[in-house]
Design a protein around this motif. Sequence first.
Motif, PDB file in Angstrom:
ATOM      1  N   PHE A 264      -2.341 -22.079   9.002  1.00  0.00           N
ATOM      2  CA  PHE A 264      -1.156 -22.421   8.211  1.00  0.00           C
ATOM      3  C   PHE A 264      -1.486 -23.464   7.152  1.00  0.00           C
ATOM      4  O   PHE A 264      -1.098 -23.322   5.981  1.00  0.00           O
ATOM      5  N   TRP A 265      -2.216 -24.505   7.515  1.00  0.00           N
ATOM      6  CA  TRP A 265      -2.512 -25.569   6.554  1.00  0.00           C
ATOM      7  C   TRP A 265      -3.529 -25.129   5.504  1.00  0.00           C
ATOM      8  O   TRP A 265      -3.455 -25.557   4.346  1.00  0.00           O
ATOM      9  N   VAL A 266      -4.452 -24.275   5.868  1.00  0.00           N
ATOM     10  CA  VAL A 266      -5.388 -23.735   4.872  1.00  0.00           C
ATOM     11  C   VAL A 266      -4.618 -22.921   3.832  1.00  0.00           C
ATOM     12  O   VAL A 266      -4.836 -23.059   2.615  1.00  0.00           O
ATOM     13  N   VAL A 267      -3.706 -22.076   4.303  1.00  0.00           N
ATOM     14  CA  VAL A 267      -2.901 -21.254   3.393  1.00  0.00           C
ATOM     15  C   VAL A 267      -2.097 -22.134   2.449  1.00  0.00           C
ATOM     16  O   VAL A 267      -2.003 -21.859   1.243  1.00  0.00           O
ATOM     17  N   ASN A 268      -1.503 -23.211   2.968  1.00  0.00           N
ATOM     18  CA  ASN A 268      -0.626 -24.036   2.149  1.00  0.00           C
ATOM     19  C   ASN A 268      -1.376 -25.030   1.266  1.00  0.00           C
ATOM     20  O   ASN A 268      -0.978 -25.256   0.124  1.00  0.00           O
ATOM     21  N   LEU A 269      -2.444 -25.614   1.764  1.00  0.00           N
ATOM     22  CA  LEU A 269      -3.185 -26.584   0.955  1.00  0.00           C
ATOM     23  C   LEU A 269      -3.910 -25.910  -0.203  1.00  0.00           C
ATOM     24  O   LEU A 269      -4.004 -26.464  -1.304  1.00  0.00           O
ATOM     25  N   PHE A 270      -4.420 -24.692   0.051  1.00  0.00           N
ATOM     26  CA  PHE A 270      -5.180 -23.993  -0.981  1.00  0.00           C
ATOM     27  C   PHE A 270      -4.363 -22.903  -1.671  1.00  0.00           C
ATOM     28  O   PHE A 270      -4.898 -22.132  -2.463  1.00  0.00           O
TER      29      PHE A 270
END
Length: 560
Positions: A264-270
């Motif tokens: 989830f955080w990879v999708v949102n940060l990048f």
Amino acid sequence: MVYFNYIATGLIAVFILIAALVKKRRPLSERFTRLIESRRFELIFVAVLLLGAAALRLIGLSELPAGMNQDEASIGYDSWAIANYGVDRNGYHNPVYPVAWGAGHGPFYMYAASLFIKLFGNSLFVYRLPQALLGVLSVFVLYLLLKKTTDRFTAYIGALLLCVSPWHIISSRWGLDANPAPFLILFGLYFFVKGCQDKKTWSYALSAALFSLSLYSYASTYIVVPIMLIILVVYALVRRYLTVKQLVISGVVCIVIAVPLAMFWVVNLFKLPEIHTALFSVPRLTALRSNSVFLPFDQEFFGNVLKNIRSLFSLLFSYSVRELHNIIDGFNIIYVFTFPLFLLGGFLSFKRAIKLKSDRFDFAMCAWFVAAFIFSLIVRQNINRINVLFIPVIYFVAVGIRFLADRQRELCAVVLCLIMAGSGLFVKSYFGPEYRQQIGVQFMHGFGEAAQYADSLDRNTVYCADRYTDRRVNGGYLLLMYYCKVDPTRFNSTVQYYNNDAEFRFAKSFDRYNFVLPQDMTADEYQDDVFILPSDYANRFDLRYDIKQFDNFIVVSRSR
């Protein structure tokens, strides 16, 4: 309560000086020590304690706090939608991290509540029940933890303090995503210490699972848990409590559980494309909350950190009421007058923790306190964000009371009497009519019943006050959705927001519900509509209208 706090604080400070300076000690008697070490006393004490904890957290759970907070409505609606439709209000199937308002909310409580709603049906009591049960369980787990890390007397005192802690009672009675975080960390810490003592791999693995699970509760754990685990693991390796094999196995457990959150955080940060699978979905948020939560790293950063140190102690022990939903003025986290005991207990605990040869496990709570303290310095502080700090604070107070018990038992007894008197005053205030009325205003008591009544009327459009038309109504559209059980598919396909890409989105309208109040609500074009309004709007309508009151709100419709 102000004078009680002044007097009690002064007495406790004097008691500590007496206990430290008087050479002749009067510790707990051997007879009393044998009594509290007995199995029968333990069973009776723990049973009574848990019954008291359950009563303070479960009685009138749906009526106090009166009404429903806007964040509760947000999480509660998504919980109901997941339980009944498998999607949240934004149309995501089992989201790893729900979008909610736009910047998301922690998924742990949403899924816990959805399970209870699936089993017992939807009601405010059922929605709040998981948090209340976690609160009761945490009292028991703290007792088990302190029995392993300290001694039986300190365990009794620590569990009693948590049971009657104003913060703990209040936070156990409403369903915010941040509220389970300290409880899950406590459960993880218990099994870590258990692993240190019994050397069992399963204890470490379960601890790792609980620590990973806590990451799904609230963002504070993203900083607190890693720092805490680094300190705990290094200490355990140095003391040879933990083997490399056990560390690897626990690490694998931790990583496996945290993988969906990491995705989830990879999708949102990048800003990568969303992920949709048969089991879950990984959505994109409209905005990240880092700027509104964390202090900006600029030329004023270190000055703001120093301000946070000062405000932290103010928040813990002299905090004026700005968050009525978290504390009551004069009582604070664990009673204002325990501040000297907190300082004493913290000093003694850290003194023992740095002695690597010590058989005491003070390092466990000290590691937690250090991690939470660091986090509290770099955020814009409020009680929900730094609640991960409070259980170590309560532990330090218990250690301070143990110090008095070892030296002057009569003074220890007086302190315990002061704490019980303070808890009695708190219970009287919290369950009293004045607080109920105050929190009812803040939690928009009556809105839910008004929404259900308005929805039952055969009218064209339901007009409802909300934040953009009346700031006293915050998240009215979500309260309406929760109480009226709006189909999430119908909501998601028709909703129009004031601010579609904002951190906190507010609906302008969806389906037949409109959250923009007409300038002239008495115009003939609205004669077939119904209005949900704060009660002081009543004087705007004449005798042509039926006005039905629900505490702080009214439902207005023109007579037919």
